[in-house]
Design an enzyme around this catalytic site. Structure first.
Site, PDB file in Angstrom:
ATOM      1  N   ASN A   1     -12.907  -3.388   2.266  1.00  0.00           N
ATOM      2  CA  ASN A   1     -13.982  -2.403   2.288  1.00  0.00           C
ATOM      3  C   ASN A   1     -14.862  -2.619   1.064  1.00  0.00           C
ATOM      4  O   ASN A   1     -14.360  -2.892  -0.033  1.00  0.00           O
ATOM      5  CB  ASN A   1     -13.401  -0.983   2.273  1.00  0.00           C
ATOM      6  CG  ASN A   1     -12.685  -0.656   3.563  1.00  0.00           C
ATOM      7  OD1 ASN A   1     -13.173  -0.974   4.634  1.00  0.00           O
ATOM      8  ND2 ASN A   1     -11.517  -0.044   3.461  1.00  0.00           N
TER       9      ASN A   1
ATOM     10  N   HIS B   1     -10.065  -5.126  -3.412  1.00  0.00           N
ATOM     11  CA  HIS B   1      -8.746  -5.319  -2.807  1.00  0.00           C
ATOM     12  C   HIS B   1      -8.932  -5.765  -1.372  1.00  0.00           C
ATOM     13  O   HIS B   1      -9.809  -5.283  -0.669  1.00  0.00           O
ATOM     14  CB  HIS B   1      -7.879  -4.054  -2.871  1.00  0.00           C
ATOM     15  CG  HIS B   1      -8.588  -2.800  -2.482  1.00  0.00           C
ATOM     16  ND1 HIS B   1      -9.520  -2.190  -3.279  1.00  0.00           N
ATOM     17  CD2 HIS B   1      -8.499  -2.040  -1.367  1.00  0.00           C
ATOM     18  CE1 HIS B   1      -9.975  -1.101  -2.689  1.00  0.00           C
ATOM     19  NE2 HIS B   1      -9.381  -0.994  -1.519  1.00  0.00           N
TER      20      HIS B   1
ATOM     21  N   ASP C   1       0.854  -1.195   0.000  1.00  0.00           N
ATOM     22  CA  ASP C   1       0.000   0.000   0.000  1.00  0.00           C
ATOM     23  C   ASP C   1       0.886   1.241   0.000  1.00  0.00           C
ATOM     24  O   ASP C   1       1.911   1.302   0.684  1.00  0.00           O
ATOM     25  CB  ASP C   1      -0.921  -0.013   1.235  1.00  0.00           C
ATOM     26  CG  ASP C   1      -2.048   0.988   1.106  1.00  0.00           C
ATOM     27  OD1 ASP C   1      -3.207   0.555   0.941  1.00  0.00           O
ATOM     28  OD2 ASP C   1      -1.781   2.214   1.168  1.00  0.00           O
ATOM     29  N   ILE C   2       0.475   2.237  -0.775  1.00  0.00           N
ATOM     30  CA  ILE C   2       1.259   3.468  -0.918  1.00  0.00           C
ATOM     31  C   ILE C   2       1.247   4.303   0.369  1.00  0.00           C
ATOM     32  O   ILE C   2       2.126   5.142   0.581  1.00  0.00           O
ATOM     33  CB  ILE C   2       0.729   4.276  -2.123  1.00  0.00           C
ATOM     34  CG1 ILE C   2       1.793   5.171  -2.694  1.00  0.00           C
ATOM     35  CG2 ILE C   2      -0.536   5.027  -1.800  1.00  0.00           C
ATOM     36  CD1 ILE C   2       1.439   5.731  -4.075  1.00  0.00           C
TER      37      ILE C   2
ATOM     38  N   GLU D   1     -12.393   3.250  -1.433  1.00  0.00           N
ATOM     39  CA  GLU D   1     -12.011   4.373  -2.297  1.00  0.00           C
ATOM     40  C   GLU D   1     -11.646   3.949  -3.711  1.00  0.00           C
ATOM     41  O   GLU D   1     -11.804   4.732  -4.637  1.00  0.00           O
ATOM     42  CB  GLU D   1     -10.853   5.151  -1.663  1.00  0.00           C
ATOM     43  CG  GLU D   1     -11.323   5.951  -0.454  1.00  0.00           C
ATOM     44  CD  GLU D   1     -10.224   6.758   0.199  1.00  0.00           C
ATOM     45  OE1 GLU D   1      -9.072   6.659  -0.246  1.00  0.00           O
ATOM     46  OE2 GLU D   1     -10.555   7.463   1.161  1.00  0.00           O
ATOM     47  N   VAL D   2     -11.097   2.760  -3.854  1.00  0.00           N
ATOM     48  CA  VAL D   2     -10.675   2.312  -5.190  1.00  0.00           C
ATOM     49  C   VAL D   2     -11.668   1.246  -5.665  1.00  0.00           C
ATOM     50  O   VAL D   2     -11.851   0.218  -4.987  1.00  0.00           O
ATOM     51  CB  VAL D   2      -9.239   1.746  -5.166  1.00  0.00           C
ATOM     52  CG1 VAL D   2      -8.840   1.272  -6.565  1.00  0.00           C
ATOM     53  CG2 VAL D   2      -8.258   2.797  -4.653  1.00  0.00           C
TER      54      VAL D   2
ATOM     55  N   HIS E   1      -6.951  -5.765   2.123  1.00  0.00           N
ATOM     56  CA  HIS E   1      -5.806  -5.219   2.866  1.00  0.00           C
ATOM     57  C   HIS E   1      -5.264  -6.315   3.772  1.00  0.00           C
ATOM     58  O   HIS E   1      -6.046  -6.984   4.466  1.00  0.00           O
ATOM     59  CB  HIS E   1      -6.247  -4.063   3.761  1.00  0.00           C
ATOM     60  CG  HIS E   1      -6.799  -2.864   3.058  1.00  0.00           C
ATOM     61  ND1 HIS E   1      -6.070  -1.715   2.872  1.00  0.00           N
ATOM     62  CD2 HIS E   1      -8.010  -2.630   2.496  1.00  0.00           C
ATOM     63  CE1 HIS E   1      -6.824  -0.814   2.246  1.00  0.00           C
ATOM     64  NE2 HIS E   1      -8.008  -1.340   2.005  1.00  0.00           N
TER      65      HIS E   1
END
Ligand code: AMP
Length: 125
Positions: free
Chosen positions: A97, A110, A39-40, A105-106, A112
């Site tokens: 999420n 995904h 993760d960025i 958000e994306v 995490h």
């Protein structure tokens, strides 16, 4: 902005661009079904995102429309990432999420993977 999990897949999202190699990522693992990368904006000493290679907006979309092979491959990839990082004994947390209330958000599914310290309570109260 949070994702409306009922929207159709939009292949302009940032993870679709990572899958196409249009923007870089710090890759951890890749196979036919999944890509894992750091993760960025890490929220734990280890914070990796695992994404399916198929075009799925969210867990809802994936669990409803993914093939048996895609679902099995993705779930096994998440486990492989954790085992390869030697996280089974210390432990880790998975989080996905989905939709507005979760603050997804994306708009590409995904999971995490958080690890590297005691992670505290599951949710902020
Ligand atoms: P979520 O709120 O569950 O949709 O989480 C999206 C996650 O994607 C956040 O933790 C971001 O830090 C992460 N993220 C966004 N852009 C990138 C990127 N280019 N590379 C890696 N992680 C990213």
């Amino acid at each position: 902005m949070s994702v409306d999990a009922t929207q159709p897949y939009d292949d302009r999202n940032i993870f679709a661009k990572i899958l196409r190699g249009e923007i870089p990522c710090r890759k951890v693992y890749e196979d036919d079904f999944a890509l894992a990368f750091h993760d960025i904006n890490p929220q734990a000493p280890m914070h990796v995102l695992v994404i399916p290679k198929g075009a799925f907006v969210s867990w809802d979309d994936f669990s409803a429309k993914g093939t048996e092979a895609e679902i099995a491959g993705f779930v096994r990839a998440v486990g492989t990432v954790a085992r390869d990082a030697r996280l089974v004994a210390p432990g880790y947390r998975l989080l996905a999420n989905a939709g507005t209330d979760s603050h997804q958000e994306v708009p590409h599914l995904h999971v995490h993977l958080f690890a590297g310290r005691p992670l505290g309570p599951m949710l902020v109260r």
